[in-house]
Design a protein around this motif. Structure first.
Motif, PDB file in Angstrom:
ATOM      1  N   PHE A   1      24.029 107.248 -17.907  1.00 54.32           N
ATOM      2  CA  PHE A   1      23.718 108.410 -17.173  1.00 54.32           C
ATOM      3  C   PHE A   1      22.601 108.175 -15.684  1.00 54.32           C
ATOM      4  O   PHE A   1      23.891 108.058 -14.833  1.00 54.32           O
ATOM      5  N   VAL A   2      21.417 108.187 -15.726  1.00 48.64           N
ATOM      6  CA  VAL A   2      20.484 107.913 -14.784  1.00 48.64           C
ATOM      7  C   VAL A   2      21.204 106.719 -15.016  1.00 48.64           C
ATOM      8  O   VAL A   2      20.919 106.133 -13.270  1.00 48.64           O
ATOM      9  N   GLY A   3      20.750 106.048 -15.069  1.00 51.72           N
ATOM     10  CA  GLY A   3      20.852 104.165 -14.437  1.00 51.72           C
ATOM     11  C   GLY A   3      21.898 104.268 -13.946  1.00 51.72           C
ATOM     12  O   GLY A   3      22.289 103.430 -13.184  1.00 51.72           O
TER      13      GLY A   3
ATOM     14  N   ASP B   1      12.485 101.158 -13.729  1.00 52.36           N
ATOM     15  CA  ASP B   1      12.988 100.517 -15.210  1.00 52.36           C
ATOM     16  C   ASP B   1      13.655 102.690 -15.439  1.00 52.36           C
ATOM     17  O   ASP B   1      12.775 103.750 -15.254  1.00 52.36           O
ATOM     18  N   THR B   2      14.808 102.141 -16.018  1.00 55.45           N
ATOM     19  CA  THR B   2      14.867 103.631 -16.815  1.00 55.45           C
ATOM     20  C   THR B   2      14.815 103.691 -18.358  1.00 55.45           C
ATOM     21  O   THR B   2      15.529 104.339 -18.658  1.00 55.45           O
ATOM     22  N   SER B   3      14.254 102.917 -18.172  1.00 56.08           N
ATOM     23  CA  SER B   3      14.246 102.700 -20.099  1.00 56.08           C
ATOM     24  C   SER B   3      13.305 103.433 -20.910  1.00 56.08           C
ATOM     25  O   SER B   3      12.557 104.217 -20.423  1.00 56.08           O
ATOM     26  N   VAL B   4      13.040 103.464 -22.084  1.00 51.57           N
ATOM     27  CA  VAL B   4      12.269 104.225 -23.028  1.00 51.57           C
ATOM     28  C   VAL B   4      11.918 103.382 -24.644  1.00 51.57           C
ATOM     29  O   VAL B   4      12.811 103.027 -25.492  1.00 51.57           O
TER      30      VAL B   4
ATOM     31  N   ILE C   1      17.384 116.853 -16.906  1.00 48.34           N
ATOM     32  CA  ILE C   1      18.540 116.311 -15.803  1.00 48.34           C
ATOM     33  C   ILE C   1      19.738 117.048 -16.639  1.00 48.34           C
ATOM     34  O   ILE C   1      20.043 116.911 -17.551  1.00 48.34           O
ATOM     35  N   ALA C   2      21.252 116.740 -15.767  1.00 45.23           N
ATOM     36  CA  ALA C   2      22.256 116.558 -15.477  1.00 45.23           C
ATOM     37  C   ALA C   2      23.189 116.141 -15.400  1.00 45.23           C
ATOM     38  O   ALA C   2      22.390 115.409 -14.477  1.00 45.23           O
TER      39      ALA C   2
ATOM     40  N   LEU D   1      18.772 112.878  -7.908  1.00 50.78           N
ATOM     41  CA  LEU D   1      17.813 112.025  -8.751  1.00 50.78           C
ATOM     42  C   LEU D   1      17.836 110.956  -8.075  1.00 50.78           C
ATOM     43  O   LEU D   1      16.726 110.191  -7.360  1.00 50.78           O
ATOM     44  N   ALA D   2      18.674 109.848  -8.068  1.00 59.75           N
ATOM     45  CA  ALA D   2      18.956 109.112  -8.266  1.00 59.75           C
ATOM     46  C   ALA D   2      18.708 107.979  -6.682  1.00 59.75           C
ATOM     47  O   ALA D   2      18.348 107.132  -6.422  1.00 59.75           O
TER      48      ALA D   2
END
Length: 340
Positions: free
Chosen positions: A11-13, A68-71, A157-158, A198-199
């Protein structure tokens, strides 16, 4: 630039990596290798950020920037950020509007209070909560990269490759056709940010060396009626049965026990607990160059991706769109519709 993306296959990453490669950057990803394939044009490193031995490879060279896109638990974000502090010039952490302790009850700005979670907290999302985990991780990044970090706080985010499932659920539901339970007032606002926008903005911000905290809540001016009309326009003929939106008042849905935001995704009824859902300041992002594409474009492209992926994987589209905890059971929807 030499960019290290912690994540980068989902996705975002994925959107960050694909745009960075297309712009000619030298991109390396660091993932566990459990979800998604490495993106074309990247160097793929594999490891677990909860393992100190695995992360040592990150300090074997220098990077212009880290995204960093982590959770992860803040303690693990702190460990890898500390390891990279002497090997990277700039650190971008993708956080969330969920860090604000008063949200969604209250409107928020970048200066609003956030959850109290220390940078060395070891708990998971299950034990601490998503917002506190993100808040603690922000503190970890700020401590490791003082004056050299950007904290990005997006809202909803979509877009294509959405692995959360809110917009995909609506598209799959509309594609089934028939009477579609639509929640609340169609004039009520909703705010989405396309992952690709966003990216692109984050990569621009990294190049410009922007630091600090920036909310990215999505543009104003869109309504839930606009959202579902775009879904009907994109997917309304998916099954050959026309979709008819049937708008149900908030009180009817709440009395039926429908869970806001999840069972009918993105629905924020007019109740005090959710009064600030769409009221986050986005002025700082706009002044920093954030631009949003039309909602209809995001909806159309997400539908195209769903159709393509369903065909490629030989799966029913509804199965591909379904995510745990998202969406209303069809039988419940029929009962509510029958009572309107």
């Amino acid at each position: 630039m030499r960019i290290l993306v912690l994540g980068g296959t989902r996705f975002v990453g994925r959107a960050i990596v694909d745009q960075a490669v297309s712009r000619g950057h030298d991109v390396t990803t660091f993932t566990r290798g459990r979800h998604g394939e490495p993106r074309p044009g990247t160097e793929a490193l594999h490891g677990d950020r909860t393992s100190h031995e695995d992360t040592l490879v990150l300090a074997s060279r220098d990077w212009d920037a880290v995204i960093d896109t982590s959770v992860l638990a803040p303690v693990h974000v702190a460990a890898s950020a500390g390891l990279l502090a002497g090997h990277a010039g700039h650190y971008t952490y993708v956080s969330s509007l969920s860090v604000y302790s008063g949200r969604p009850r209250e409107p928020v700005t970048e200066g609003s209070p956030t959850h109290e979670c220390p940078a060395d907290a070891s708990g998971s999302v299950d034990s601490l909560g998503y917002g506190p985990v993100k808040a603690g991780s922000e503190r970890a990044v700020a401590a490791a990269f003082p004056g050299r970090h950007l904290i990005v706080r997006p809202g909803l985010i979509a877009g294509p490759h959405d692995d959360v499932g809110r917009l995909p659920w609506w598209l799959a539901r509309v594609a089934r056709g028939g009477r579609v339970l639509a929640p609340g007032d169609p004039r009520r606002p909703v705010r989405l940010t396309d992952a690709r926008d966003l990216a692109g903005w984050m990569l621009d911000s990294v190049r410009r060396g922007i630091t600090g905290i920036v909310n990215v809540p999505g543009p104003r001016g869109c309504t839930f009626g606009d959202l579902l009309a775009a879904c009907v326009g994109a997917a309304g003929a998916g099954s050959g049965v026309a979709a008819e939106l049937v708008w149900a008042p908030d009180d009817v849905l709440l009395a039926a026990g429908v869970q806001p935001y999840t069972e009918l995704p993105m629905w924020a009824p007019d109740i005090p607990e959710l009064a600030g859902t769409w009221e986050a300041s986005g002025d700082r992002a706009r002044l920093a160059g954030m631009r949003y594409r039309p909602l209809a474009d995001t909806v159309r492209d997400t539908w195209s991706w769903l159709v393509h992926d369903a065909a490629a994987q030989a799966k029913p589209l509804g199965d591909l769109a379904q995510r745990a905890g998202i969406g209303l059971d069809p039988a419940r929807e029929r009962r509510i519709l029958a009572g309107l």
